[in-house]
Design a protein around this motif. Structure first.
Motif, PDB file in Angstrom:
ATOM      1  N   GLU A 151      -6.506  58.653  35.105  1.00  0.00           N
ATOM      2  CA  GLU A 151      -5.595  58.106  34.571  1.00  0.00           C
ATOM      3  C   GLU A 151      -5.562  58.560  32.718  1.00  0.00           C
ATOM      4  O   GLU A 151      -5.244  59.846  32.453  1.00  0.00           O
ATOM      5  N   HIS A 152      -6.030  57.699  32.320  1.00  0.00           N
ATOM      6  CA  HIS A 152      -5.406  58.297  29.891  1.00  0.00           C
ATOM      7  C   HIS A 152      -7.190  58.170  30.080  1.00  0.00           C
ATOM      8  O   HIS A 152      -7.099  57.797  28.943  1.00  0.00           O
ATOM      9  N   PHE A 153      -8.163  58.890  29.920  1.00  0.00           N
ATOM     10  CA  PHE A 153      -9.062  58.723  30.102  1.00  0.00           C
ATOM     11  C   PHE A 153      -9.864  60.174  30.459  1.00  0.00           C
ATOM     12  O   PHE A 153      -9.907  60.466  31.021  1.00  0.00           O
ATOM     13  N   PRO A 289     -12.133  56.246  16.995  1.00  0.00           N
ATOM     14  CA  PRO A 289     -11.704  56.105  18.079  1.00  0.00           C
ATOM     15  C   PRO A 289     -11.545  56.004  19.673  1.00  0.00           C
ATOM     16  O   PRO A 289     -11.644  55.538  20.395  1.00  0.00           O
ATOM     17  N   ASN A 290     -11.881  57.850  20.243  1.00  0.00           N
ATOM     18  CA  ASN A 290     -11.471  58.513  21.113  1.00  0.00           C
ATOM     19  C   ASN A 290     -12.510  59.377  21.472  1.00  0.00           C
ATOM     20  O   ASN A 290     -12.594  60.255  22.748  1.00  0.00           O
ATOM     21  N   VAL A 291     -14.066  59.068  21.676  1.00  0.00           N
ATOM     22  CA  VAL A 291     -15.300  59.556  21.703  1.00  0.00           C
ATOM     23  C   VAL A 291     -16.180  58.090  21.732  1.00  0.00           C
ATOM     24  O   VAL A 291     -16.895  58.046  20.857  1.00  0.00           O
ATOM     25  N   VAL A 305     -26.668  51.474  29.477  1.00  0.00           N
ATOM     26  CA  VAL A 305     -25.530  51.228  28.711  1.00  0.00           C
ATOM     27  C   VAL A 305     -24.067  51.410  29.033  1.00  0.00           C
ATOM     28  O   VAL A 305     -23.822  53.080  30.394  1.00  0.00           O
ATOM     29  N   ALA A 306     -23.373  50.634  29.430  1.00  0.00           N
ATOM     30  CA  ALA A 306     -21.463  50.545  30.333  1.00  0.00           C
ATOM     31  C   ALA A 306     -20.928  50.758  29.614  1.00  0.00           C
ATOM     32  O   ALA A 306     -20.513  49.755  28.626  1.00  0.00           O
ATOM     33  N   TYR A 307     -19.921  50.943  28.871  1.00  0.00           N
ATOM     34  CA  TYR A 307     -18.413  50.734  28.570  1.00  0.00           C
ATOM     35  C   TYR A 307     -16.929  50.275  29.969  1.00  0.00           C
ATOM     36  O   TYR A 307     -17.108  51.324  30.731  1.00  0.00           O
ATOM     37  N   ARG A 308     -16.926  49.258  29.364  1.00  0.00           N
ATOM     38  CA  ARG A 308     -16.223  49.100  30.428  1.00  0.00           C
ATOM     39  C   ARG A 308     -14.074  49.093  29.805  1.00  0.00           C
ATOM     40  O   ARG A 308     -13.833  48.345  29.302  1.00  0.00           O
ATOM     41  N   MET A 309     -14.315  50.322  30.998  1.00  0.00           N
ATOM     42  CA  MET A 309     -12.937  50.661  30.650  1.00  0.00           C
ATOM     43  C   MET A 309     -11.495  50.297  30.712  1.00  0.00           C
ATOM     44  O   MET A 309     -11.867  49.786  32.425  1.00  0.00           O
ATOM     45  N   ASP A 310     -10.643  49.434  31.029  1.00  0.00           N
ATOM     46  CA  ASP A 310      -9.069  49.232  31.092  1.00  0.00           C
ATOM     47  C   ASP A 310      -8.186  50.303  30.742  1.00  0.00           C
ATOM     48  O   ASP A 310      -8.111  51.431  30.907  1.00  0.00           O
ATOM     49  N   ASP A 311      -6.986  49.838  29.363  1.00  0.00           N
ATOM     50  CA  ASP A 311      -6.003  50.097  29.190  1.00  0.00           C
ATOM     51  C   ASP A 311      -5.679  50.971  27.756  1.00  0.00           C
ATOM     52  O   ASP A 311      -4.516  51.044  27.471  1.00  0.00           O
ATOM     53  N   GLU A 312      -6.709  50.712  27.723  1.00  0.00           N
ATOM     54  CA  GLU A 312      -6.810  50.838  25.915  1.00  0.00           C
ATOM     55  C   GLU A 312      -6.954  52.482  25.673  1.00  0.00           C
ATOM     56  O   GLU A 312      -7.209  52.992  26.876  1.00  0.00           O
ATOM     57  N   ARG A 313      -6.327  52.657  24.378  1.00  0.00           N
ATOM     58  CA  ARG A 313      -5.680  54.342  24.283  1.00  0.00           C
ATOM     59  C   ARG A 313      -7.316  54.162  22.497  1.00  0.00           C
ATOM     60  O   ARG A 313      -7.301  55.486  22.307  1.00  0.00           O
ATOM     61  N   GLN A 314      -7.627  53.339  22.724  1.00  0.00           N
ATOM     62  CA  GLN A 314      -8.690  53.227  21.738  1.00  0.00           C
ATOM     63  C   GLN A 314      -9.838  52.425  21.637  1.00  0.00           C
ATOM     64  O   GLN A 314      -9.715  51.451  22.422  1.00  0.00           O
ATOM     65  N   LEU A 315     -10.849  53.264  21.936  1.00  0.00           N
ATOM     66  CA  LEU A 315     -12.061  53.059  21.900  1.00  0.00           C
ATOM     67  C   LEU A 315     -12.441  51.641  21.675  1.00  0.00           C
ATOM     68  O   LEU A 315     -12.646  51.524  19.800  1.00  0.00           O
ATOM     69  N   SER A 316     -13.731  51.101  21.867  1.00  0.00           N
ATOM     70  CA  SER A 316     -13.466  49.092  21.075  1.00  0.00           C
ATOM     71  C   SER A 316     -16.063  49.266  21.260  1.00  0.00           C
ATOM     72  O   SER A 316     -16.233  49.099  22.955  1.00  0.00           O
ATOM     73  N   ALA A 317     -15.219  48.632  19.913  1.00  0.00           N
ATOM     74  CA  ALA A 317     -17.149  47.911  20.260  1.00  0.00           C
ATOM     75  C   ALA A 317     -17.989  47.057  21.384  1.00  0.00           C
ATOM     76  O   ALA A 317     -18.867  47.180  21.954  1.00  0.00           O
ATOM     77  N   ASP A 318     -16.546  45.989  21.184  1.00  0.00           N
ATOM     78  CA  ASP A 318     -16.354  45.168  22.406  1.00  0.00           C
ATOM     79  C   ASP A 318     -16.238  45.239  23.695  1.00  0.00           C
ATOM     80  O   ASP A 318     -16.811  44.280  24.568  1.00  0.00           O
ATOM     81  N   LYS A 319     -16.145  46.587  24.152  1.00  0.00           N
ATOM     82  CA  LYS A 319     -15.912  46.837  25.139  1.00  0.00           C
ATOM     83  C   LYS A 319     -17.764  47.308  26.325  1.00  0.00           C
ATOM     84  O   LYS A 319     -17.583  48.255  27.600  1.00  0.00           O
ATOM     85  N   PHE A 320     -18.624  47.634  24.622  1.00  0.00           N
ATOM     86  CA  PHE A 320     -19.727  48.363  25.805  1.00  0.00           C
ATOM     87  C   PHE A 320     -20.487  47.147  26.411  1.00  0.00           C
ATOM     88  O   PHE A 320     -20.344  45.872  25.696  1.00  0.00           O
ATOM     89  N   VAL A 321     -21.605  46.998  27.888  1.00  0.00           N
ATOM     90  CA  VAL A 321     -21.863  46.564  27.671  1.00  0.00           C
ATOM     91  C   VAL A 321     -22.951  46.835  28.226  1.00  0.00           C
ATOM     92  O   VAL A 321     -23.407  48.186  28.503  1.00  0.00           O
TER      93      VAL A 321
END
Length: 342
Positions: A151-153, A289-291, A305-321
Motif C-alpha cells: 500500500e503506502h509504506f 517522520p517517514n523512517v 517491538v512492533a509498529y501498528r501501521m494503519d493509513d497514516e502517512r506520518q509515523l507516530s511514537a504512539d503507534k509503537f507497542v
C-alpha cells in the motif's frame, strides 16, 4: 524463481499491519507480543481478524528458541496471517550452508571462520537433531523477499536504496533472490554483492585514512555503518551508527564534500519505510517522520517491538507497542502485566 507480487495483498480499508522487529530466537516473547496485539492461536497458528503481521527478518541466531521461532513465523506466512522480509542473518545462513561452485577458490559462499562460526552457532546447535528441518528452512529462505511495498509504506531489513531496488527488480523480475544471485553475491563488489550488503546491512563509510577501531567484539573496523536517514550531516558523528562510539577526534572530524555525496539519504517526500537491524535502545520512536527502526535488541534483554501501521502517512511514537524481554525468556503464559508495556 518467480518474485512475489510487489504490491502484496490488496486490503480492505479496515485492515492494518503490525511490523515486528528482529526476533533472534525469542519465541516466547514473540508469542507474548502477538497476544498483546490481539492475535489468537487458531489450529496452532497465530492469526488476527483484521490485521497482518510483517516480520522484518533476523528470525534466527543468538537466541534460545530459534527453531520454535522459525516454525511460528513460517506457519503464519504460509497461512497468510503474516508477511516477511529477509534479514542479513537468513542471508548469512544461506551463504554459510551453500557450497561455492568450482573455480571460486572457496568451499562455502560464506567462509567458515571463527567469527562466522560464532554467529550461527546457536542456530546449528538447535537444529543438530533436526537436519532435515534445517534444510527445509534453508530452502524457505529463498522465498523471503528482500523488500516489500505494501500500500503506502515500505519494509526492508536495513536500508531502502531506491536505485538499487529498481535495478534489482529489472534483473530478478521481482523481489526474491535465487541460488544464482546468491552465488554471485559472494563477490562483494558485484551488483549482487552490493544489493545484499546495502539492503540487508546498510550503508557504510570508511574511517579517515589510516584509522581503524577495534570494537568490544574484538573485530577491527576500517568502516562504520551510516544512518541513511540522516539529514544534512556535517561530521562523522552525524552519520555514525555502530556498536561502539567513535573516538572524539574521529566523531568531530568534518565530512568532505566527496563523502557527503556518497551518503545515501531518504527524502521526507518518500513513503514511510520500516527497518530493523540497528540494535536500538530506549523508548521506541520514529527516526524521522517517514523512517522507523523496530529493532530494539530483544535478544540482549531489550524489547521486542512492533509498529501498528494503519493509513497514516506520518509515523507516530504512539503507534509503537512492545514487550520487555525477561531474564531468562519465559513462556508467554507466565508474562506479567508489568512486562507487557505499551
Amino acid at each position: 524463481m518467480a518474485g512475489r507480487a510487489l504490491g502484496s495483498v490488496k486490503r480492505s480499508a479496515s485492515r492494518g499491519y503490525d511490523i515486528i522487529g528482529d526476533i533472534h530466537g525469542c519465541a516466547h516473547t514473540l508469542a507474548a507480543l502477538l497476544e498483546q496485539m490481539g492475535y489468537q492461536k487458531i489450529n496452532g497458528i497465530y492469526q488476527h481478524k483484521r490485521r497482518q503481521a510483517v516480520f522484518i527478518g533476523d528470525i534466527i541466531d543468538r537466541g534460545p528458541r530459534i527453531r520454535e521461532s522459525l516454525h511460528m513465523v513460517r506457519d503464519m506466512v504460509e497461512h497468510g496471517s503474516a508477511q516477511i522480509t529477509m534479514g542479513n542473518h537468513e542471508y548469512n545462513a544461506l551463504g554459510y550452508c551453500t557450497r561455492a561452485r568450482p573455480g571460486s577458490n572457496r568451499k562455502f559462499l560464506r567462509e567458515h571462520n571463527p567469527r562466522h562460526d560464532r554467529l550461527i552457532r546457536e542456530t546449528l546447535e538447535q537444529f543438530e537433531h533436526h537436519p532435515h528441518e534445517w534444510n527445509e528452512f534453508l530452502e524457505w529462505f529463498y522465498t523471503l523477499p528482500l523488500f516489500l511495498e505494501i500500500e503506502h509504506f515500505r519494509v526492508v531489513h536495513a536500508c531502502w536504496d531506491h536505485r538499487l531496488i529498481e535495478q534489482f527488480k529489472k534483473v530478478q523480475g521481482g523481489n526474491l533472490i535465487d541460488e544464482d544471485f546468491l552465488q554471485a553475491s559472494a563477490a562483494l563488489d558485484s551488483f549482487a554483492g552490493r544489493v545484499m550488503d546495502r539492503l540487508l546491512r546498510g550503508t557504510d563509510l570508511r574511517l579517515p585514512e589510516g584509522l581503524s577501531i577495534k570494537g568490544r567484539d574484538g573485530f577491527t573496523r576500517h568502516f562504520f555503518r551510516t544512518k541513511f536517514w540522516a539529514e544534512n550531516p556535517q561530521t562523522y558523528a552525524d552519520v555514525v551508527f555502530q556498536p561502539d562510539p567513535l573516538p572524539e577526534d574521529i566523531a568531530n572530524h568534518p565530512l568532505s564534500e566527496a563523502e557527503k555525496k556518497k551518503i545515501l539519504s531518504y527524502p521526507l517526500s518518500e513513503p514511510p519505510v520500516f527497518v530493523g537491524h540497528y540494535w536500538r535502545d530506549g523508548r521506541p520512536a520514529p527516526l524521522k517522520p517517514n523512517v522507523a527502526c523496530i529493532d530494539y535488541s530483544a535478544v540482549k534483554y531489550g524489547r521486542l517491538v512492533a509498529y501498528r501501521m494503519d493509513d497514516e502517512r506520518q509515523l507516530s511514537a504512539d503507534k509503537f507497542v512492545w514487550v520487555n524481554v525477561p531474564r531468562p525468556e519465559l513462556p508467554s503464559n507466565s508474562q506479567t502485566e508489568d512486562s507487557l508495556t505499551r
